[in-house]
Design an enzyme around this catalytic site. Structure first.
Site, PDB file in Angstrom:
ATOM      1  N   TYR A 143       0.843  -1.198   0.000  1.00  0.00           N
ATOM      2  CA  TYR A 143       0.000   0.000   0.000  1.00  0.00           C
ATOM      3  C   TYR A 143       0.880   1.250   0.000  1.00  0.00           C
ATOM      4  O   TYR A 143       0.786   2.112   0.863  1.00  0.00           O
ATOM      5  CB  TYR A 143      -0.915  -0.028   1.223  1.00  0.00           C
ATOM      6  CG  TYR A 143      -2.074   0.941   1.200  1.00  0.00           C
ATOM      7  CD1 TYR A 143      -2.634   1.381   0.000  1.00  0.00           C
ATOM      8  CD2 TYR A 143      -2.643   1.390   2.383  1.00  0.00           C
ATOM      9  CE1 TYR A 143      -3.705   2.254  -0.011  1.00  0.00           C
ATOM     10  CE2 TYR A 143      -3.720   2.266   2.395  1.00  0.00           C
ATOM     11  CZ  TYR A 143      -4.247   2.695   1.200  1.00  0.00           C
ATOM     12  OH  TYR A 143      -5.322   3.570   1.199  1.00  0.00           O
ATOM     13  N   ILE A 181       9.561  -0.097  10.201  1.00  0.00           N
ATOM     14  CA  ILE A 181       8.660   0.809  10.923  1.00  0.00           C
ATOM     15  C   ILE A 181       7.428   1.066  10.066  1.00  0.00           C
ATOM     16  O   ILE A 181       7.516   1.653   8.995  1.00  0.00           O
ATOM     17  CB  ILE A 181       9.357   2.146  11.238  1.00  0.00           C
ATOM     18  CG1 ILE A 181      10.638   1.926  12.042  1.00  0.00           C
ATOM     19  CG2 ILE A 181       8.403   3.057  12.012  1.00  0.00           C
ATOM     20  CD1 ILE A 181      11.410   3.210  12.311  1.00  0.00           C
ATOM     21  N   GLY A 182       6.267   0.638  10.562  1.00  0.00           N
ATOM     22  CA  GLY A 182       5.040   0.751   9.785  1.00  0.00           C
ATOM     23  C   GLY A 182       4.991  -0.339   8.744  1.00  0.00           C
ATOM     24  O   GLY A 182       4.968  -0.072   7.538  1.00  0.00           O
ATOM     25  N   CYS A 183       4.971  -1.594   9.191  1.00  0.00           N
ATOM     26  CA  CYS A 183       5.195  -2.758   8.311  1.00  0.00           C
ATOM     27  C   CYS A 183       3.997  -3.139   7.472  1.00  0.00           C
ATOM     28  O   CYS A 183       4.097  -4.050   6.639  1.00  0.00           O
ATOM     29  CB  CYS A 183       5.644  -3.952   9.147  1.00  0.00           C
ATOM     30  SG  CYS A 183       4.407  -4.506  10.354  1.00  0.00           S
ATOM     31  N   TRP A 185       0.933  -4.935   5.949  1.00  0.00           N
ATOM     32  CA  TRP A 185       0.521  -6.334   5.991  1.00  0.00           C
ATOM     33  C   TRP A 185       1.709  -7.290   5.854  1.00  0.00           C
ATOM     34  O   TRP A 185       1.526  -8.481   5.598  1.00  0.00           O
ATOM     35  CB  TRP A 185      -0.512  -6.606   4.903  1.00  0.00           C
ATOM     36  CG  TRP A 185      -1.824  -5.935   5.171  1.00  0.00           C
ATOM     37  CD1 TRP A 185      -2.827  -6.385   5.962  1.00  0.00           C
ATOM     38  CD2 TRP A 185      -2.287  -4.690   4.633  1.00  0.00           C
ATOM     39  NE1 TRP A 185      -3.876  -5.512   5.975  1.00  0.00           N
ATOM     40  CE2 TRP A 185      -3.572  -4.446   5.158  1.00  0.00           C
ATOM     41  CE3 TRP A 185      -1.729  -3.752   3.769  1.00  0.00           C
ATOM     42  CZ2 TRP A 185      -4.317  -3.319   4.851  1.00  0.00           C
ATOM     43  CZ3 TRP A 185      -2.466  -2.620   3.466  1.00  0.00           C
ATOM     44  CH2 TRP A 185      -3.740  -2.409   3.992  1.00  0.00           C
ATOM     45  N   THR A 204       3.572  -2.195  13.776  1.00  0.00           N
ATOM     46  CA  THR A 204       2.388  -1.547  13.230  1.00  0.00           C
ATOM     47  C   THR A 204       1.478  -1.160  14.378  1.00  0.00           C
ATOM     48  O   THR A 204       1.602  -1.687  15.491  1.00  0.00           O
ATOM     49  CB  THR A 204       1.641  -2.477  12.260  1.00  0.00           C
ATOM     50  OG1 THR A 204       0.465  -1.803  11.768  1.00  0.00           O
ATOM     51  CG2 THR A 204       1.196  -3.765  12.929  1.00  0.00           C
ATOM     52  N   GLN A 209      -3.706  -5.343  10.326  1.00  0.00           N
ATOM     53  CA  GLN A 209      -2.434  -5.601   9.664  1.00  0.00           C
ATOM     54  C   GLN A 209      -1.585  -6.587  10.470  1.00  0.00           C
ATOM     55  O   GLN A 209      -0.934  -7.467   9.898  1.00  0.00           O
ATOM     56  CB  GLN A 209      -1.677  -4.289   9.466  1.00  0.00           C
ATOM     57  CG  GLN A 209      -2.296  -3.386   8.419  1.00  0.00           C
ATOM     58  CD  GLN A 209      -1.489  -2.128   8.173  1.00  0.00           C
ATOM     59  OE1 GLN A 209      -0.734  -1.681   9.034  1.00  0.00           O
ATOM     60  NE2 GLN A 209      -1.636  -1.544   6.994  1.00  0.00           N
ATOM     61  N   CYS A 366      -5.947  11.728  -4.875  1.00  0.00           N
ATOM     62  CA  CYS A 366      -4.518  11.435  -4.702  1.00  0.00           C
ATOM     63  C   CYS A 366      -3.830  11.268  -6.056  1.00  0.00           C
ATOM     64  O   CYS A 366      -2.714  11.766  -6.263  1.00  0.00           O
ATOM     65  CB  CYS A 366      -4.346  10.186  -3.848  1.00  0.00           C
ATOM     66  SG  CYS A 366      -4.821  10.417  -2.121  1.00  0.00           S
TER      67      CYS A 366
END
Length: 409
Positions: A143, A181-183, A185, A204, A209, A366
């Site tokens: 993502y 950091i912020g893995c 899924w 996370t 997740q 976006c």
């Protein structure tokens, strides 16, 4: 009065393309000289006029969600591309500039993401449904921006190329301890363990997740190599040979940049290397869209380079490389949007039409920001020493597609 304010806003703003707008009273106005983007829309009731006049970004987004802003052929992307392109080229009225200046001046207050608030913000976006993301993303559930390193790549190929490019910058060797950091899924962590022989810890704040990442590690037979934890990066105490963070800095918030990079400094081994992958603002600092903050990414903030450099310097980290990815996130978002639209029959069995329109508006907004606005992806390679990585980028392109473990066999 509200109609007159919007009319003045649009007449000064739209200098390229054309918008044909039908008002609630049945009259029609046309804005812009014409060009490659021409869109027709309709405002269906008087209530939307005041909202758009006072808070244009929020009013337009909510109007589209509620059906009070209707677009010919439901051309949401065309409309937003026209808006974003002209937002940076047209002349905005004084009240718009004043409101924008105020939001920029107070942007730090809006992104004071302490540990408890950070957890709530992440859960708002990521804990809605793994099934939704699985239908929108690639098979590895990446993502973040893919890397279209050659023409004609599929989303799956481009996401694999992204992971390989990042792994190359990390100079990973078998047995190295890596922090993710912020893995998400778990895709990056699993790739670094399986293909490069790393021992990976992923963190996370999302319950969904965490559960999915742990299940994937178990199914892949990598539970001994990969550990996933539900914790904030600010609570970690170990040291790691490598640190990777992909698409997480956007959730940190402006006031926490110094804390974030200080923690990278503290967690990184003396001869270690870190790679920070984040959406970045190529222009001067600006505030987060109030619509995105309310409905999609509460507490989110896209940094400018002028905001990151002081925090990196204060953390006493050496910037060993900076790369700007342009033209990659637009195609990534387009692929996600196409997959979301293809899955609408399933989506509508789980969500109402307002959610469908909200999610479509999010993806279109976006994509338009990357295709028409000053947004890109920043890659910061950081270390304690400037000599931690080779002195040229040649090492990235010798055989970047071949993981180290495979190359040794």
């Amino acid at each position: 009065m509200w109609k007159a304010m919007i009319d003045r806003l649009l007449r000064g703003m739209i200098v390229e393309g054309r918008l044909s707008l039908r008002w609630p009273d049945g009259s029609t106005s046309t804005y812009g000289p014409g060009g490659d983007i021409e869109v027709a829309g309709r405002l269906t009731d008087e209530s939307i006029l005041r909202q758009i006049a006072l808070r244009p970004q929020l009013g337009i987004g909510e109007g589209y969600m509620d059906g009070r802003l209707q677009l010919e052929n439901d051309d949401c992307y065309g409309f937003l591309a026209l808006m974003v392109r002209n937002l940076h080229r047209g002349a905005m009225p004084p009240w718009f500039r004043a409101a924008d200046t105020l939001r920029i001046a107070t942007r730090a207050l809006a992104t004071r993401n302490g540990i408890a608030r950070s957890s709530r913000n992440v859960q708002h976006h990521y804990d809605i449904s793994d099934d939704l993301y699985a239908r929108m993303l690639d098979a590895d559930m990446q993502y973040s921006c893919a890397y279209f390193s050659r023409p004609g790549m599929t989303l799956e190929e481009a996401q694999a190329a992204k992971k390989a490019h990042i792994a190359g910058k990390l100079l990973i060797e078998p047995g190295m301890r890596v922090l993710d950091i912020g893995c998400g899924w778990g895709g990056m962590a699993l790739t670094l363990a399986r293909d490069y022989g790393a021992q990976v810890t992923g963190v996370t704040l999302s319950q969904n997740q965490l559960a999915t990442a742990r299940a994937r590690a178990e199914a892949a037979g990598l539970s001994e190599q990969v550990t996933f934890r539900l914790t904030d990066y600010r609570k970690l105490e170990d040291r790691f040979d490598r640190i990777v963070s992909v698409g997480m800095l956007e959730h940190v918030g402006l006031p926490q940049f110094s804390t974030y990079f200080s923690r990278v400094h503290e967690l990184l081994a003396p001869d270690g290397v870190a790679l920070i992958h984040t959406i970045g603002n190529l222009a001067r600092p600006h505030a987060t869209s109030p619509w995105l903050d309310r409905y999609i990414f509460p507490g989110g903030y896209i940094p400018a380079q002028s905001e990151l450099a002081p925090a990196i310097e204060a953390a006493r980290l050496s910037t060993t490389d900076v790369e700007i990815w342009r033209g990659h996130y637009g195609p990534t978002l387009r692929a996600w949007r196409n997959r979301f639209e293809a899955a609408l029959d399933w989506v509508r069995t789980r969500y109402d039409e307002r959610f469908v329109r909200m999610w479509r508006f999010y993806l279109c907004a976006c994509e338009a920001a990357f295709e028409e606005g000053p947004q890109a992806v920043f890659h910061y390679q950081l270390a304690h020493s400037q000599h931690a990585v080779p002195v040229t980028r040649d090492y990235l392109y010798r055989d970047n597609a071949t993981p180290l473990l495979h190359a040794a066999q």
